[in-house]
Design a protein around this motif. Structure first.
Motif, short mmCIF file in Angstrom:
data_model
loop_
_atom_site.label_atom_id
_atom_site.label_comp_id
_atom_site.label_asym_id
_atom_site.label_seq_id
_atom_site.Cartn_x
_atom_site.Cartn_y
_atom_site.Cartn_z
N PRO A 1 10.81 11.26 -13.22
CA PRO A 1 12.06 11.95 -13.51
C PRO A 1 11.78 13.18 -14.35
CG PRO A 1 11.79 10.14 -15.03
CD PRO A 1 10.62 10.08 -14.08
N MET A 2 12.74 14.07 -14.41
CA MET A 2 12.64 15.21 -15.31
C MET A 2 13.96 15.39 -16.04
SD MET A 2 11.38 19.12 -14.65
CE MET A 2 9.70 18.53 -14.54
N VAL A 3 13.88 15.46 -17.34
CA VAL A 3 15.07 15.64 -18.19
C VAL A 3 15.10 17.08 -18.69
CG1 VAL A 3 16.22 14.92 -20.31
CG2 VAL A 3 15.08 13.22 -18.88
N ASP A 4 16.19 17.76 -18.42
CA ASP A 4 16.35 19.13 -18.90
C ASP A 4 16.66 19.14 -20.39
OD1 ASP A 4 17.13 22.15 -18.38
OD2 ASP A 4 18.78 21.27 -19.51
N ARG B 279 16.56 22.53 -15.61
CA ARG B 279 15.34 22.03 -14.96
C ARG B 279 15.34 20.51 -15.10
NH1 ARG B 279 10.59 25.91 -15.22
NH2 ARG B 279 9.37 24.04 -15.61
N GLY B 280 15.89 19.83 -14.12
CA GLY B 280 16.05 18.39 -14.21
C GLY B 280 17.44 18.01 -14.67
N GLY C 268 16.14 21.52 -8.32
CA GLY C 268 17.34 20.83 -8.77
C GLY C 268 17.16 19.32 -8.82
N GLY C 269 18.20 18.62 -9.25
CA GLY C 269 18.11 17.18 -9.44
C GLY C 269 17.65 16.43 -8.22
N VAL C 270 18.29 16.65 -7.06
CA VAL C 270 17.90 15.97 -5.82
C VAL C 270 16.68 16.64 -5.20
CG1 VAL C 270 18.62 15.39 -3.47
CG2 VAL C 270 20.23 15.14 -5.36
N GLY C 271 16.65 17.96 -5.23
CA GLY C 271 15.56 18.69 -4.60
C GLY C 271 14.19 18.32 -5.13
N MET C 272 14.08 18.11 -6.43
CA MET C 272 12.77 17.78 -6.97
C MET C 272 12.31 16.38 -6.56
SD MET C 272 13.37 17.18 -11.08
CE MET C 272 13.52 18.94 -11.30
N TRP C 273 13.27 15.47 -6.35
CA TRP C 273 12.90 14.14 -5.86
C TRP C 273 12.50 14.19 -4.39
CZ3 TRP C 273 11.82 9.67 -8.24
CH2 TRP C 273 12.17 9.55 -9.59
#
Length: 337
Positions: free
Chosen positions: A302-305, A326-327, A172-177
């Protein structure tokens, strides 16, 4: 520069309604003798659950309910003494006390703004602030592993070295960071949970072990020898957080950004000395500047879905509510203009 008299804005009609509308509104006006900047919005990012915030966390002062707390844009006007100049390209997670950024022009204050990372698109820049700042504040403040607020990377790496950390919703957004900062910057061992379609993604972020939540029961996993963790970082709450209590060793930490962990602590849990933490991130210019450096150094990304025109905000929020992004999901305000 010549400014239009009106702008597009996505509006939530009331705190009790999540039925967004696209409207025409006057441009916001920075307060005189303040640190407010007028910003031309190029991209803004959606945040999970944000349409419920006005009802669950009413703003201290009544305001227009415009969504999207993340912004990437260009400074149009700056107050005297500002470190930012007209034309500077900036990004931020703007404060909840003001309307969000799903509009052509918005307001940002000095203490939340930073120059955006070089080499990124506007959409990639907008995908960073709230997720990355939340992760930064978890790892450098609230988890209690390093001295509160100490941003010395070498000292933080030493403090986190050897720690085992469970990260729920690691894709998720926070989890991946959290995952990439812990694994690639701070040297901790990360165990991340996610769905089957995101296992390879979480592995690429640096997780040493990935648990498919559809196949792995955290209660059972935590009972196996050698699986206990020093820190749980929960990004999803509810049942996942409840089960995660069984994975932390005595004297460890259970931290959630979704809800106070004690709300779902199992009644028969008997762990000792476990500290529970819940917090809401606060926009912070210094934290965002540190993140900018790491992005420019290639140490995190960053990752943009997906990217949507402003007019397709309904489709964007539908994608967000589906729970499989995903992002970050981003609105690009230059599209369809």
């Amino acid at each position: 520069m010549s400014l239009p008299r009106t702008m597009r804005a996505v509006l939530q009609p009331s705190a009790s309604s999540t039925d967004l509308t696209l409207t025409t509104a006057p441009l916001p006006t920075p307060e005189r003798n303040s640190t407010e900047h007028l910003i031309r919005v190029h991209a803004c990012a959606l945040c999970a659950g944000e349409l419920l915030w006005p009802k669950n966390f009413p703003p201290a002062k009544p305001r227009e309910l415009i969504p999207c707390p993340d912004i990437a844009g260009t400074i149009v006007s700056a107050p005297e003494g500002s470190p930012f100049r007209v034309g500077d390209e900036v990004y931020a997670r703007t404060n909840y006390i003001r309307p969000g950024n799903a509009r052509d022009y918005t307001i940002g204050v000095t203490d939340e703004l930073a120059l955006r990372p070089k080499g990124l698109s506007w959409a990639e820049s907008a995908a960073i602030p709230v997720s990355a700042e939340t992760a930064w504040q978890i790892l450098f403040i609230h988890a209690g592993i390093v001295v509160d607020g100490d941003t010395d990377i070498a000292a933080a790496r030493e403090a986190w070295k050897g720690k085992r950390v469970l990260v729920t919703a690691a894709s998720g957004g926070v989890g991946m960071w959290v995952t990439q900062l812990l694994a690639k910057l701070l040297g901790a061992t990360v165990i991340g949970t996610c769905g089957p379609d995101n296992v390879s993604l979480v592995q690429s972020l640096g997780a040493g072990e990935v648990l498919n939540y559809r196949e792995t029961n955290l209660l059972e996993w935590g009972a196996r020898p050698g699986n206990k963790v020093d820190v749980v970082i929960d990004c999803i709450g509810r049942k996942s957080l409840e089960d995660a209590w069984w994975t932390v060793r005595d004297g460890g930490v259970v931290l959630s950004i979704f809800q106070p962990p004690t709300q779902v602590r199992p009644e028969d849990y008997r762990g000792e000395g476990v500290r529970d933490v819940f917090f809401v991130m606060e926009p912070n210019r210094k934290h965002l500047e540190e993140i900018t450096k790491l992005v420019e150094q290639g140490k995190c990304r960053p990752m943009v879905d997906s990217v949507w025109p402003l007019e397709q905000f309904h489709e964007a929020f539908k994608r967000l509510d589906g729970g499989h992004a995903r992002g970050k999901i981003v609105l690009d305000l230059s599209l369809n203009q």
